[in-house]
Motif scaffolding. Structure first.
Motif, PDB file in Angstrom:
ATOM      1  N   ARG A 212      36.743  48.785  54.504  1.00 34.57           N
ATOM      2  CA  ARG A 212      36.030  47.606  55.001  1.00 34.57           C
ATOM      3  C   ARG A 212      35.281  46.924  53.869  1.00 34.57           C
ATOM      4  O   ARG A 212      34.076  46.720  53.936  1.00 34.57           O
ATOM      5  N   MET A 213      35.999  46.614  52.806  1.00 34.62           N
ATOM      6  CA  MET A 213      35.392  45.996  51.637  1.00 34.62           C
ATOM      7  C   MET A 213      36.010  44.639  51.362  1.00 34.62           C
ATOM      8  O   MET A 213      36.044  44.179  50.217  1.00 34.62           O
ATOM      9  N   GLY A 214      36.516  43.986  52.444  1.00 36.34           N
ATOM     10  CA  GLY A 214      37.057  42.646  52.296  1.00 36.34           C
ATOM     11  C   GLY A 214      38.163  42.593  51.268  1.00 36.34           C
ATOM     12  O   GLY A 214      38.944  43.539  51.123  1.00 36.34           O
ATOM     13  N   VAL A 215      38.195  41.490  50.548  1.00 37.38           N
ATOM     14  CA  VAL A 215      39.248  41.254  49.577  1.00 37.38           C
ATOM     15  C   VAL A 215      38.754  41.597  48.173  1.00 37.38           C
ATOM     16  O   VAL A 215      39.510  41.967  47.292  1.00 37.38           O
ATOM     17  N   GLY A 216      37.447  41.469  47.966  1.00 35.88           N
ATOM     18  CA  GLY A 216      36.873  41.693  46.638  1.00 35.88           C
ATOM     19  C   GLY A 216      36.817  43.159  46.268  1.00 35.88           C
ATOM     20  O   GLY A 216      36.862  43.524  45.109  1.00 35.88           O
ATOM     21  N   GLY A 217      36.691  44.030  47.288  1.00 37.11           N
ATOM     22  CA  GLY A 217      36.626  45.467  47.009  1.00 37.11           C
ATOM     23  C   GLY A 217      35.236  45.921  46.634  1.00 37.11           C
ATOM     24  O   GLY A 217      34.299  45.121  46.544  1.00 37.11           O
ATOM     25  N   ALA A 244      44.790  40.289  39.578  1.00 33.29           N
ATOM     26  CA  ALA A 244      45.555  39.367  40.425  1.00 33.29           C
ATOM     27  C   ALA A 244      46.397  40.173  41.417  1.00 33.29           C
ATOM     28  O   ALA A 244      46.426  39.859  42.620  1.00 33.29           O
ATOM     29  N   MET A 247      44.163  41.763  44.021  1.00 32.50           N
ATOM     30  CA  MET A 247      43.729  40.794  45.030  1.00 32.50           C
ATOM     31  C   MET A 247      44.812  40.576  46.076  1.00 32.50           C
ATOM     32  O   MET A 247      44.547  40.533  47.269  1.00 32.50           O
ATOM     33  N   ARG A 248      46.061  40.429  45.598  1.00 33.25           N
ATOM     34  CA  ARG A 248      47.187  40.239  46.508  1.00 33.25           C
ATOM     35  C   ARG A 248      47.260  41.403  47.504  1.00 33.25           C
ATOM     36  O   ARG A 248      47.361  41.217  48.713  1.00 33.25           O
ATOM     37  N   GLU A 251      44.173  41.484  49.865  1.00 31.83           N
ATOM     38  CA  GLU A 251      44.209  40.436  50.890  1.00 31.83           C
ATOM     39  C   GLU A 251      45.274  40.738  51.941  1.00 31.83           C
ATOM     40  O   GLU A 251      45.075  40.482  53.129  1.00 31.83           O
ATOM     41  N   ARG A 253      46.063  43.568  52.851  1.00 32.37           N
ATOM     42  CA  ARG A 253      45.695  44.871  53.449  1.00 32.37           C
ATOM     43  C   ARG A 253      46.891  45.831  53.382  1.00 32.37           C
ATOM     44  O   ARG A 253      47.243  46.482  54.361  1.00 32.37           O
ATOM     45  N   TYR A 255      47.084  48.626  52.248  1.00 30.92           N
ATOM     46  CA  TYR A 255      46.728  50.015  52.558  1.00 30.92           C
ATOM     47  C   TYR A 255      46.728  50.308  54.057  1.00 30.92           C
ATOM     48  O   TYR A 255      46.749  51.459  54.457  1.00 30.92           O
ATOM     49  N   PHE A 394      55.021  34.544  47.004  1.00 31.14           N
ATOM     50  CA  PHE A 394      53.699  35.082  46.695  1.00 31.14           C
ATOM     51  C   PHE A 394      53.522  36.512  47.192  1.00 31.14           C
ATOM     52  O   PHE A 394      52.821  37.298  46.593  1.00 31.14           O
ATOM     53  N   GLN A 395      54.141  36.842  48.331  1.00 29.26           N
ATOM     54  CA  GLN A 395      53.894  38.160  48.913  1.00 29.26           C
ATOM     55  C   GLN A 395      55.041  39.144  48.672  1.00 29.26           C
ATOM     56  O   GLN A 395      55.094  40.202  49.289  1.00 29.26           O
TER      57      GLN A 395
END
Lengths: 412, 412
Positions: A212-217, A244, A247-248, A251, A253, A255, A394-395
């Motif tokens: 639960r650390m968003g995208v920034g970690g 980079a 972040m991908r 974002e 998720r 994991y 991108f993904q």
């Protein structure tokens, strides 16, 4: 512009068909994990090896143990002074000639050449004084249980230290002398790494939930001794060279679908990230898969995680994580994943020189698959970044490249 | 070594006596906060100013709004093509000559010089194609609600873009053309900032509690549009230049005693940290106090937070946090806090040149107290780092310097 448009997208569609269910994709990494956990828990120690040279390693010590060591050293000094003999510190030599790569340990250690630092000698007097002063400062840090940077330490007595190189060097000497790691001395490097994924731990008492650390970690803590209660249901650790790609994956998720912990030091690994990775690997006993650029620099970064760097050799056993698997991007991936020509970059002369040097290094030669990959790189003289995968969308990294790699057990 | 030992420790003891209770220490910052909140909430807009030049700002837009803008642009292109007229993009000029500092807004904006990018013109054809391609890619990002870096964007079509400079530049053009910030285009910079303290927020749905982020702190997210539900009982934001000072304050849990939010970008501020600071200030309406080195570089960093940098001028209103108070370390602090001579560093010629240049800048001249401090700096030709305070003890910063500064309302 040619008539064939978007070859990448076609390939992406093709790859997607090849992907099986998540359980099937994870089958091979699950088996790798079983093998990792089946290995004997305790690594060989230096003492067990009976090397011809006397060698020296340092270990993590608690603040109380460091305080004991310092007090013992100072009591010896006091006794020597009272005997009318003045005082001398005996310190291990940290020079390159005194360093040794030990294949059985897969680490660099220090041989046992020593130097003497006598107070009543004009050539060593200043160093003996600085050594004493730093012993006193480290005693204060360990007593107060606080951490500072090398820069902070320097500024506590600029008049005496004169140059930060003096206090830094003697701090490393002291770690060797007291037989403990630099972080045990409560002097830490600044951190730049981040982590997200299937991991919870306590940091200085705070419960950190990396799911639960968003995208920034979560920023990796500078002081590893404040980290405990590590828990995780991850099947592997994904070590990423660049932020980079981190972040991908954060974002998307990644994991959540593929249970893992994602770590990056944003380029050249710092001490805090190396300590954190090592602690995770030791505690959780799960495989570490690395995603780095397909260039000599990417491999250099892997080597720092795995073998340590020369100037911290005395500390290497506490900083290194052996047995990291090279997942990608590997030179052979470029053709196998049809990376477009224009995303491949020509290697510079410097790159090629670095690549050839790596081919001679023990830790590369120990793994024939790595040698093969490196030979492809220096022969084709082509490199590529992780981001080259973006040419398929991108993904593509999170949705196809990595799942395909996992499914195929495609690490070396 | 002189007979007077540890002058620092004596001074530290003296200062400690001067410190009042926490409530009394916080009295002045409390009043500053009241003044900050008493200011009219809505800042002047460009339109209200009626400037002689036509000027242009960009604003944050939602993904849907950006999609609308892109679709409108492309419909205009299609209509023009159907009329048999080919197509042309009209873009604002981002060159230095088209930039303007607006004192009323305290920001840099773009004047309204424009350029035309026609497809059927050999000199602009390539740029028109790249513009179209990037419009398409940004449309994909906004549709999928995902974020990428500029490097990722470049790699999606290396054949067309050839050089990352081309895709980066046209991305900025597009932000101006669509009237939105670069982060609204879902192209983000990598983050390096961290935050701890009395703050909770939601990041991509995850609840982040910055009071429980250990010593390492929470990595500031690269995509500010995923941040919401900001809540805090902090009385001020402490903006710190360097991570060594951040670590000291985080480890000492400075924010428990003095309710604040502590932020650092670890040196030169990155876009993500600037956006985050701005969002905090706007949402919470509490003062921002800055702790930077006493050198021209420290002031330059403040200026980037407050005024923006030239190459992002079109985006400046969305990146800047006006009204940051300079708490320390200020040139006048060096004598007032008796920083020892050996912790003061001589300024290089380059430093002095930069200092003199800063003295001519509008944002410095607007504040006579800043001018005074800078004049002390360039006259004494002496600089000092935050860490110079460590000469009075490792915790002098958190236990005495900052409380004394707060108690005295000693910011300018």
């Amino acid at each position: 512009m040619s008539g064939k448009k978007k070859p990448g997208s076609d390939l992406a569609a093709l790859n997607k068909k090849k992907l099986k269910s998540v359980d099937e994709i994870l089958e091979k990494v699950k088996r790798l994990g079983q093998r990792v956990r089946a290995e004997p828990e305790v690594q060989k120690t230096l003492a067990e090896l009976n090397l011809p040279h006397a060698c020296r390693e340092v270990v993590d010590k608690s603040a109380d143990a460091v305080l004991d060591e310092i007090e013992t050293s100072i009591l010896l000094v006091a006794a020597s002074v009272l005997r009318g003999e003045g005082f001398t510190y005996t310190l291990p030599n940290r020079a390159k000639g005194n360093q040794l790569y030990v294949p059985e340990l897969d680490r660099i250690v220090l041989k046992d050449s020593q130097s003497h630092r006598t107070f009543a000698n004009i050539s060593t007097c200043r160093k003996a004084v600085i050594t004493t002063r730093i012993l006193q400062l480290v005693h204060e840090l360990c007593t107060k249980r606080i951490h500072v940077t090398k820069r902070d330490l320097f500024y506590t007595d600029v008049k005496l230290f004169e140059d930060q190189g003096n206090s830094d060097g003697i701090l490393d000497d002291l770690a060797c002398m007291l037989g403990c790691t630099r972080s045990s001395l409560h002097v830490v490097a600044s951190e730049k790494g981040v982590v997200v994924g299937r991991l919870t731990f306590r940091e200085d008492g705070d419960l950190i939930d990396c799911r639960r650390m968003g995208v920034g970690g979560k920023a990796i803590p500078p002081n590893i001794d404040k980290v405990d209660s590590i828990e995780s249901d991850a099947m592997f650790i994904l070590l990423v060279e660049k932020d980079a790609a981190f972040m991908r994956l954060a974002e998307d998720r990644f994991y959540n679908t593929y249970p893992c912990i994602i770590i990056t030091a944003k380029g050249q690994p710092d001490v805090a990230t190396r300590l954190f990775l090592r602690k995770l690997k030791q505690t959780l006993r799960i495989p570490v898969l690395a995603l780095v650029d397909s260039d000599p620099y990417g491999l250099k970064i892997l080597s720092v995680y795995m073998k340590g760097s020369m100037n911290m050799s005395y500390d290497s056993s506490n900083l290194t994580t052996p047995d990291i698997k090279w997942l990608g991007v590997r030179p052979s991936d470029l053709d196998r994943f049809s990376i477009p020509e224009q995303c491949r970059l020509p290697m510079t002369d410097e790159d090629i020189k670095t690549g050839k040097k790596l081919l001679e290094e023990d830790f590369v030669r120990a793994n024939p698959d790595w040698v093969k990959e490196l030979e492809i790189m220096v022969t084709t003289k082509v490199k590529a970044e992780i981001q080259a995968l973006s040419s398929f969308g991108f993904q593509y990294l999170s949705q196809q490249y990595l799942p395909l790699k996992l499914q195929g057990g495609d690490w070396i």
